[in-house]
Scaffold this active site. Sequence first.
Site, PDB file in Angstrom:
ATOM      1  N   LYS A  14      63.736  57.606 101.209  1.00  0.00           N
ATOM      2  CA  LYS A  14      62.647  57.003 100.432  1.00  0.00           C
ATOM      3  C   LYS A  14      62.793  55.490 100.310  1.00  0.00           C
ATOM      4  CE  LYS A  14      63.436  59.392  96.702  1.00  0.00           C
ATOM      5  NZ  LYS A  14      64.461  60.403  96.972  1.00  0.00           N
ATOM      6  N   ARG A  89      60.098  62.346  88.767  1.00  0.00           N
ATOM      7  CA  ARG A  89      61.098  63.343  89.141  1.00  0.00           C
ATOM      8  C   ARG A  89      60.973  64.619  88.320  1.00  0.00           C
ATOM      9  NH1 ARG A  89      65.019  59.775  91.624  1.00  0.00           N
ATOM     10  NH2 ARG A  89      66.868  60.850  92.367  1.00  0.00           N
ATOM     11  N   ARG A 128      76.576  57.528 103.449  1.00  0.00           N
ATOM     12  CA  ARG A 128      76.177  56.393 102.611  1.00  0.00           C
ATOM     13  C   ARG A 128      77.265  56.103 101.572  1.00  0.00           C
ATOM     14  NH1 ARG A 128      70.552  56.646  99.420  1.00  0.00           N
ATOM     15  NH2 ARG A 128      71.733  57.707  97.815  1.00  0.00           N
ATOM     16  N   ARG A 134      78.588  53.916  96.613  1.00  0.00           N
ATOM     17  CA  ARG A 134      77.795  54.353  95.453  1.00  0.00           C
ATOM     18  C   ARG A 134      78.499  55.534  94.805  1.00  0.00           C
ATOM     19  NH1 ARG A 134      71.342  55.301  95.775  1.00  0.00           N
ATOM     20  NH2 ARG A 134      71.794  57.151  94.556  1.00  0.00           N
ATOM     21  N   ARG A 145      72.907  66.944  92.720  1.00  0.00           N
ATOM     22  CA  ARG A 145      71.628  66.213  92.778  1.00  0.00           C
ATOM     23  C   ARG A 145      70.586  67.007  93.552  1.00  0.00           C
ATOM     24  NH1 ARG A 145      74.118  61.197  95.166  1.00  0.00           N
ATOM     25  NH2 ARG A 145      72.036  60.467  95.717  1.00  0.00           N
TER      26      ARG A 145
HETATM   27  P1  ADP Z   1      68.667  59.454  95.204  1.00  0.00           P
HETATM   28  O1  ADP Z   1      67.200  59.675  95.463  1.00  0.00           O
HETATM   29  O2  ADP Z   1      69.452  59.197  96.437  1.00  0.00           O
HETATM   30  O3  ADP Z   1      69.284  60.523  94.322  1.00  0.00           O
HETATM   31  P2  ADP Z   1      68.091  57.388  93.245  1.00  0.00           P
HETATM   32  O4  ADP Z   1      68.540  56.002  93.359  1.00  0.00           O
HETATM   33  O5  ADP Z   1      66.617  57.641  93.296  1.00  0.00           O
HETATM   34  O6  ADP Z   1      68.859  58.133  94.395  1.00  0.00           O
HETATM   35  O7  ADP Z   1      68.622  58.039  91.871  1.00  0.00           O
HETATM   36  C1  ADP Z   1      69.972  58.014  91.492  1.00  0.00           C
HETATM   37  C2  ADP Z   1      70.141  58.664  90.108  1.00  0.00           C
HETATM   38  O8  ADP Z   1      69.404  57.908  89.124  1.00  0.00           O
HETATM   39  C3  ADP Z   1      69.591  60.087  89.972  1.00  0.00           C
HETATM   40  O9  ADP Z   1      70.514  61.063  90.404  1.00  0.00           O
HETATM   41  C4  ADP Z   1      69.307  60.159  88.455  1.00  0.00           C
HETATM   42  O10 ADP Z   1      70.490  60.370  87.723  1.00  0.00           O
HETATM   43  C5  ADP Z   1      68.818  58.762  88.135  1.00  0.00           C
HETATM   44  N1  ADP Z   1      67.342  58.662  88.255  1.00  0.00           N
HETATM   45  C6  ADP Z   1      66.648  57.910  89.153  1.00  0.00           C
HETATM   46  N2  ADP Z   1      65.327  58.056  88.993  1.00  0.00           N
HETATM   47  C7  ADP Z   1      65.157  58.921  87.958  1.00  0.00           C
HETATM   48  C8  ADP Z   1      64.025  59.482  87.303  1.00  0.00           C
HETATM   49  N3  ADP Z   1      62.773  59.191  87.692  1.00  0.00           N
HETATM   50  N4  ADP Z   1      64.239  60.331  86.270  1.00  0.00           N
HETATM   51  C9  ADP Z   1      65.464  60.618  85.856  1.00  0.00           C
HETATM   52  N5  ADP Z   1      66.587  60.148  86.421  1.00  0.00           N
HETATM   53  C10 ADP Z   1      66.445  59.296  87.464  1.00  0.00           C
END
Ligand code: ADP
Length: 197
Positions: A14, A89, A128, A134, A145
Amino acid sequence: MLNIVLFGPPGSGKGTQAEKLIKKYNLIHISTGDLLRSEVANKTSLGTEAKKIMDAGELVPDEIVIGMIRKKLEEHKDGPGFVFDGFPRTVEQARELRKALTDYDERVTMEISLEVPRGELLKRLVKRGEESGRSDDNEETINNRIDVYERQTVPVTYYYEKMHKHVPVNGIGTIDQIFKRIVDAVEGFEKFHEAGA
Ligand code: ADP
C-alpha cells in the site's frame, strides 16, 4: 475531490503504491501507520501508548486514528483529494471517515483492494524487517497483524462493496505492473460513473 482508500493486508504494498498515486493525481497521502510512527519517534504520550499496541500487532483505538484523520482532512480540505493508506481498518473507522468527509461535502470515491496471498506477505514483511528494522516486522507480530487484518479489517471491504465502491486489484507482480492495474481501476471507475452508471 478524488478520495481513494488503498486497502490491503500488511505487506501488500500500500505504501509504495500510495506514493505513486499521489504523484500521478497530485493527492495528499494519509498513512495512519506513518502518523503513528511519527508520534512514537517524537516520544509523545500518544506515541508511547501506541508503540506497545503496534509492537503487539494489535489495532490502536479508533478514536485516536480518527482524531488524526480529522486533523489531516481539515489541513488539506481545499486540496484535490486524498489517498488513505492503512485506514480505515475497522468498519467503525469507515463509518467515521464517511461522517468526517460529509462535513466537507465529500465522500470516498472508491476503495482499491490489493490482493496478496498470506505466504507472500510473510516473506515480504520478514525481509522488510531485516532491511528497515521496523520493530513490528518480526515473525510473531507479523502473524498477529495478519490475523487482526482478517478478523477486524476485512469487513471494511464488505462495507464498501455494499456501496459499489470496492475494486479488487491483483497485488502480485512488479511495482509498475501493479501500479498500472491501479491506474486502470481508477480510470475505469471514473469513466463508468461519468457515463451515469
Ligand atoms: P502495515 O500495513 O504493514 O501493518 P502500517 O504502517 O499501516 O503497516 O501499520 C502499523 C501498525 O500501526 C498497525 O499494526 C497498527 O498497530 C497501527 N495502525 C495503523 N493504522 C491503524 C488504524 N487505522 N487503526 C488502528 N491501528 C492502526
